[in-house]
Design a protein around this motif. Structure first.
Motif, PDB file in Angstrom:
ATOM      1  N   PRO A  10       0.819  -1.198   0.000  1.00  0.00           N
ATOM      2  CA  PRO A  10       0.000   0.000   0.000  1.00  0.00           C
ATOM      3  C   PRO A  10       0.858   1.255   0.000  1.00  0.00           C
ATOM      4  CG  PRO A  10      -0.829  -1.603   1.582  1.00  0.00           C
ATOM      5  CD  PRO A  10       0.475  -2.114   1.083  1.00  0.00           C
ATOM      6  N   ASP A 352      -3.674   1.569  -5.703  1.00  0.00           N
ATOM      7  CA  ASP A 352      -3.350   2.353  -4.512  1.00  0.00           C
ATOM      8  C   ASP A 352      -3.894   3.762  -4.736  1.00  0.00           C
ATOM      9  OD1 ASP A 352      -1.463   0.827  -2.558  1.00  0.00           O
ATOM     10  OD2 ASP A 352      -0.748   0.297  -4.564  1.00  0.00           O
ATOM     11  N   ASN A 358     -10.960   9.213   3.318  1.00  0.00           N
ATOM     12  CA  ASN A 358     -12.255   8.567   3.528  1.00  0.00           C
ATOM     13  C   ASN A 358     -13.073   9.525   4.384  1.00  0.00           C
ATOM     14  OD1 ASN A 358     -14.457   7.075   4.503  1.00  0.00           O
ATOM     15  ND2 ASN A 358     -13.298   5.160   4.559  1.00  0.00           N
ATOM     16  N   SER A 365      -8.724  10.593   9.083  1.00  0.00           N
ATOM     17  CA  SER A 365      -8.621   9.726   7.904  1.00  0.00           C
ATOM     18  C   SER A 365      -7.211   9.713   7.340  1.00  0.00           C
ATOM     19  CB  SER A 365      -9.589  10.201   6.819  1.00  0.00           C
ATOM     20  OG  SER A 365      -9.351   9.513   5.599  1.00  0.00           O
ATOM     21  N   LYS A 368      -3.756   7.951   2.117  1.00  0.00           N
ATOM     22  CA  LYS A 368      -3.375   6.915   1.152  1.00  0.00           C
ATOM     23  C   LYS A 368      -4.032   5.605   1.565  1.00  0.00           C
ATOM     24  CE  LYS A 368       1.213   8.737  -0.051  1.00  0.00           C
ATOM     25  NZ  LYS A 368       2.672   8.411  -0.119  1.00  0.00           N
ATOM     26  N   PHE A 369      -4.458   4.835   0.564  1.00  0.00           N
ATOM     27  CA  PHE A 369      -5.096   3.556   0.839  1.00  0.00           C
ATOM     28  C   PHE A 369      -4.669   2.538  -0.219  1.00  0.00           C
ATOM     29  CE2 PHE A 369      -7.994   6.848   2.272  1.00  0.00           C
ATOM     30  CZ  PHE A 369      -8.342   6.436   3.570  1.00  0.00           C
ATOM     31  N   TYR A 370      -4.516   1.303   0.232  1.00  0.00           N
ATOM     32  CA  TYR A 370      -4.422   0.185  -0.696  1.00  0.00           C
ATOM     33  C   TYR A 370      -5.846  -0.284  -0.965  1.00  0.00           C
ATOM     34  CZ  TYR A 370      -3.915  -4.613  -2.351  1.00  0.00           C
ATOM     35  OH  TYR A 370      -4.026  -5.772  -3.076  1.00  0.00           O
ATOM     36  N   ALA A 371      -6.279  -0.219  -2.254  1.00  0.00           N
ATOM     37  CA  ALA A 371      -7.680  -0.461  -2.588  1.00  0.00           C
ATOM     38  C   ALA A 371      -7.935  -1.844  -3.164  1.00  0.00           C
ATOM     39  CB  ALA A 371      -8.170   0.604  -3.578  1.00  0.00           C
ATOM     40  N   GLU A 416      -7.441  -2.679   1.839  1.00  0.00           N
ATOM     41  CA  GLU A 416      -7.393  -2.574   3.287  1.00  0.00           C
ATOM     42  C   GLU A 416      -8.735  -2.049   3.798  1.00  0.00           C
ATOM     43  OE1 GLU A 416      -5.092   0.850   4.907  1.00  0.00           O
ATOM     44  OE2 GLU A 416      -4.326   0.979   2.846  1.00  0.00           O
ATOM     45  N   SER A 419     -10.069   1.490   3.398  1.00  0.00           N
ATOM     46  CA  SER A 419     -10.315   1.989   2.036  1.00  0.00           C
ATOM     47  C   SER A 419     -11.782   1.929   1.661  1.00  0.00           C
ATOM     48  CB  SER A 419      -9.482   1.212   1.023  1.00  0.00           C
ATOM     49  OG  SER A 419      -9.979  -0.108   0.854  1.00  0.00           O
ATOM     50  N   ALA A 436     -12.624   5.374   0.187  1.00  0.00           N
ATOM     51  CA  ALA A 436     -11.620   6.294  -0.315  1.00  0.00           C
ATOM     52  C   ALA A 436     -12.192   7.096  -1.479  1.00  0.00           C
ATOM     53  CB  ALA A 436     -10.377   5.533  -0.758  1.00  0.00           C
TER      54      ALA A 436
END
Length: 798
Positions: A10, A352, A358, A365, A368-371, A416, A419, A436
């Motif tokens: 991520p 990503d 979010n 929040s 950055k997110f791993y989607a 994750e 996300s 996200a």
């Protein structure tokens, strides 16, 4: 944290594709001097080129083909000025369309191409005659090819290509699923010593989109075998054609930022004269950073304490593509050729999300997110036999038969938890907006692994029955573990009235199996309707909520193709082909409209689906008919102290919808007014690609100079509004001009070139997003909307 995931961590920007590609390309220059003494042998003339696509006769040439076929040489690919194979083919083939969509999520990273106006996944792609795997991505947004998962042509390095054979004819009986519109066969460079290395730099006239690339290839020969290596790597900055709002450009609208690297090999070892082992493969990695829609500071989706001036969410995709084929060929004493091979292909795409938030998590929040990720894998076993049989006629008849087993896998990995989580914190408008921004992560309920297998048998008979008449007959039976079996056939013939005039024709049936992505991809997000949260998204066809709305198990698309062509060689050096075609596709697979009416929501809430507010699913709802004509003419003559070669190409293609299936009884009972296939999708199929395309290309060689020019006219295309015909827009035809000049000094080539040198842009869109008309161009434009591009290239060959 996702210990089982092997693609990307991520939030990690992967920068090594460029370094990998450049290192490999540079290493090619370190070959021993003894291998660099002989230049590669020149290509044969195109008309006399022996083809391997659409025929199993060993000495069939382009001029003798019973179906229309184009040969795209390395020189033609290089003359297009691009480093992308799909873009190069679109500039060399009048029947191929490759638009450059923007703000379309993963489609920015893996763009689809169309042949003869049909869907991108209705074209079969081969490499050295072996089936190429598709990409893991399924195009879901408003681009051409919506709902398809085609092959990523740009994963194949141009430096590795000997030629590209494009069969413009249905060929399912010969090759199996997907070959409805035609076949693209990429033939890799093979035996022979020598090699090349080239460096390229370019930029758009607007001052952005800087590009640089290094590529090369190397041939190694031994007493019993050979090996050809090729690599390329490079970088591309993003372009931006968004307009300012209140004096500031917040949005980015154009090509994404890309780092890419690719490597390929092709080799053969022949221990004895009648036995050879072969293998070829490739690895590529593309790191793409694309843009979403800008969230202004006062937007309810923003949290001012995190982004006081608003934010531009971005999608970071990493596409990893690898393929390898291992095989053995032999010939019996009786002349039967045997080919046994194993074919492996894999594509993985990670998501990503960067520079985002979010909203439902409030000020805490992450940004950055791993989607999540998508993966596809293909395993193919082929056993092929070819034997010419002499019946005592003037020419032998070639018989080919064989069997294929194919296993396919599709997996969808969850992102994750944060996300897609609903943190419960309301936005300024009182609504809770989970997930996200720009791309909500795949949920754990979306994730899964799916597979199927198929097997097929085929028979192909072809030969010259007289000096003037040749014909072919092919049949194929294919059985799938998930939807059943199908049989297809093809009949082709060619009659030469004289050496200068020949008539050719084909009739065939074909099919395309529904992809695993179309059957099993799922992405669900929370949407608010009148202040009430509902789960809405793309549902699997077997999802109970989708079944309640009328979804059914997908079945194969079935096609009927007719082609009639005239081949003319009226003068020395002049070659003309005119081919008319008709392609009917029944049970075409499309992605439905969003079914979210009040009646749908009320039904779902009252029948055991609390929180589900509707969605969309794939369906075999449409029958289409495509009619068109291809005209290709080539001529060469002496001009001054040099040789001028010219090519003109024209394609006209019209697709009509012959039937839209009525709504299933379950859906009709819930909402009699529901629309599964709407105006926008109808327009995308029938008017979204140019109705016609024309190009005129010239290549003049004299002494050390080589000058090329290509003028292309892209016909008009139309975008239909979802509900208001008054807001439909037709975009007018446009001309582009590409120029390049190359000076050769010994083994060196120095090139200066320009694409779209007249700086042509498509018509501006009249669609106004609220009061902000800051996205002026339609992404379906067949030549993009970046303007003029200039480049320099230096190459060395040995």
């Amino acid at each position: 944290m996702h210990a089982s995931r092997t693609l990307a961590r991520p939030g990690l920007r992967v920068r090594h594709p460029l370094a990998l590609g450049l290192a490999i390309a540079l290493s090619l220059t370190a070959a021993p001097a003894v291998l660099a003494q002989q230049p590669a042998q020149a290509d044969a003339k195109t008309l006399d080129q022996v083809i391997v696509t659409g025929t199993r006769v060993s000495d069939r040439t382009v001029a003798e083909s019973t179906a229309p076929i184009d040969i795209i040489t390395p020189e033609t690919l290089e003359a297009t000025g691009t480093v992308e194979l799909a873009t190069a083919l679109s500039r060399a083939l009048p029947s191929l369309n490759f638009p450059r969509p923007a703000i379309t999520d993963g489609t920015d990273a893996v763009r689809p191409a169309q042949l003869r106006g049909l869907a991108p996944d209705q074209v079969l792609v081969l490499v050295n005659g072996k089936r190429r795997h598709t990409t893991a991505l399924i195009n879901l947004n408003g681009s051409q090819g919506r709902g398809s998962s085609p092959v990523d042509l740009n994963a194949i390095p141009i430096a590795s290509i000997e030629r590209v054979e494009v069969l413009r004819d249905g060929a399912s009986a010969q090759y199996g699923s997907d070959a409805i519109a035609g076949v693209v066969n990429v033939v890799l460079k093979g035996s022979g010593s020598g090699g090349s290395i080239a460096a390229r730099y370019g930029q758009y006239s607007a001052g952005d989109g800087e590009q640089y690339q290094l590529s090369g290839d190397l041939g190694l020969e031994g007493e019993r075998g050979w090996l050809r290596l090729a690599a390329q790597g490079g970088h591309q900055d993003n372009t931006n054609r968004a307009r300012p709002f209140q004096g500031v450009v917040e949005q980015r609208y154009g090509d994404p930022e890309i780092d890419h690297g690719a490597f390929s090999y092709n080799g053969e070892f022949k221990p004895v004269d009648y036995l050879s082992f072969y293998s070829f493969g490739s690895y590529s990695e593309r790191d793409v950073l694309s843009n979403g829609y800008f969230r202004f500071a006062a937007d309810p989706r923003n949290i001012p304490s995190i982004y006081p001036n608003g934010f531009l969410p971005q999608i970071h995709n990493v596409s990893k593509d690898r393929a390898a084929v291992f095989g053995v060929r032999s010939e019996t004493a009786g002349g039967t050729q045997i080919d046994l091979s194993y074919n492996y292909g894999h594509n993985g795409l990670t998501f990503d999300i960067e520079n985002t938030l979010n909203r439902s998590l409030g000020p805490s929040s992450p940004t950055k997110f791993y989607a999540g990720a998508l993966e596809v894998t293909q395993h193919v076993l082929n056993l092929d036999f070819t034997r010419p049989v002499d019946f005592g006629w003037k020419y032998p008849i070639t018989f080919a038969w064989g069997a294929e087993w194919r296993g396919e896998e599709f997996s969808q990995r969850a992102g994750e938890f944060l996300s897609y989580a609903n943190g419960g914190v309301p936005a300024s408008n009182g609504q809770v907006l989970p997930g996200a921004q720009v791309f909500s992560g795949f949920r754990a309920s979306d994730a899964g692994e799916f597979d199927r297998h198929s097997y097929s048998f085929y028979l192909d008979v072809e030969g010259d029955l007289t000096d003037k008449f040749s014909a072919g007959l092919a049949a194929r039976y294919e059985s799938y573990s998930d939807f059943g079996d199908t049989t297809s056939g093809k009949l082709s013939a060619r009659y030469a009235f004289t050496d200068a005039v020949a008539l050719r024709a084909t009739v065939s049936t074909g099919f395309r199996a529904p992809s695993l992505q179309q059957q099993y991809f799922q992405s669900i997000a929370t949407n608010f309707i009148s202040g009430v949260p509902y789960e809405i998204g793309t549902f699997r066809v077997d999802n109970p909520a989708a079944v309640a709305l009328g979804s059914e198990p997908l079945k194969a698309e079935e096609s009927t193709n007719y082609s009639l062509g005239l081949v003319l060689q009226p003068a020395d050096g002049l070659y003309i082909t005119l081919d008319a075609y008709q392609i009917k596709v029944d049970d075409r697979i499309l992605l439905s409209e969003n079914l979210t009416s009040t009646a749908v929501r009320n039904y779902l809430q009252a029948n055991g689906y609390p929180g589900i507010g509707g969605g969309r699913y794939f369906t075999n709802a449409v029958d289409t008919k495509t009619q068109g004509v291809d005209l290709i003419a080539t001529y060469g003559w002496d001009v001054g102290n040099g040789k001028l070669s010219t090519t003109a190409g024209y394609n006209y293609s019209k697709t009509e919808i012959e039937n839209i299936a009525p709504n299933p009884p379950r859906l009709a009972a819930i909402d009699p007014a529901a629309v599964r296939i709407g105006r926008t999708e109808i327009g995308r199929i029938t008017k979204g690609a140019p109705r016609d395309k024309f190009f005129l290309a010239g290549d003049w060689k004299s002494g050390n100079w080589n000058l090329t020019a290509t003028a292309t006219r892209y016909g008009e295309f139309t975008e239909l509004h979802a509900s208001d015909p008054l807001q439909d827009q037709t975009f007018s035809a446009k001309w582009t001009l590409d120029l390049a000049a190359t000076y050769r000094l010994d083994r060196w080539d120095f090139t200066v070139g320009g694409d779209n040198v007249l700086n042509e842009y498509p018509d501006e869109s009249k669609l106004v997003r609220g009061t902000r008309n800051y996205l002026p161009y339609n992404t379906a434009s067949p030549f993009g909307f970046n303007g003029a591009f200039a480049y320099l290239k230096v190459g060395y060959k040995w």
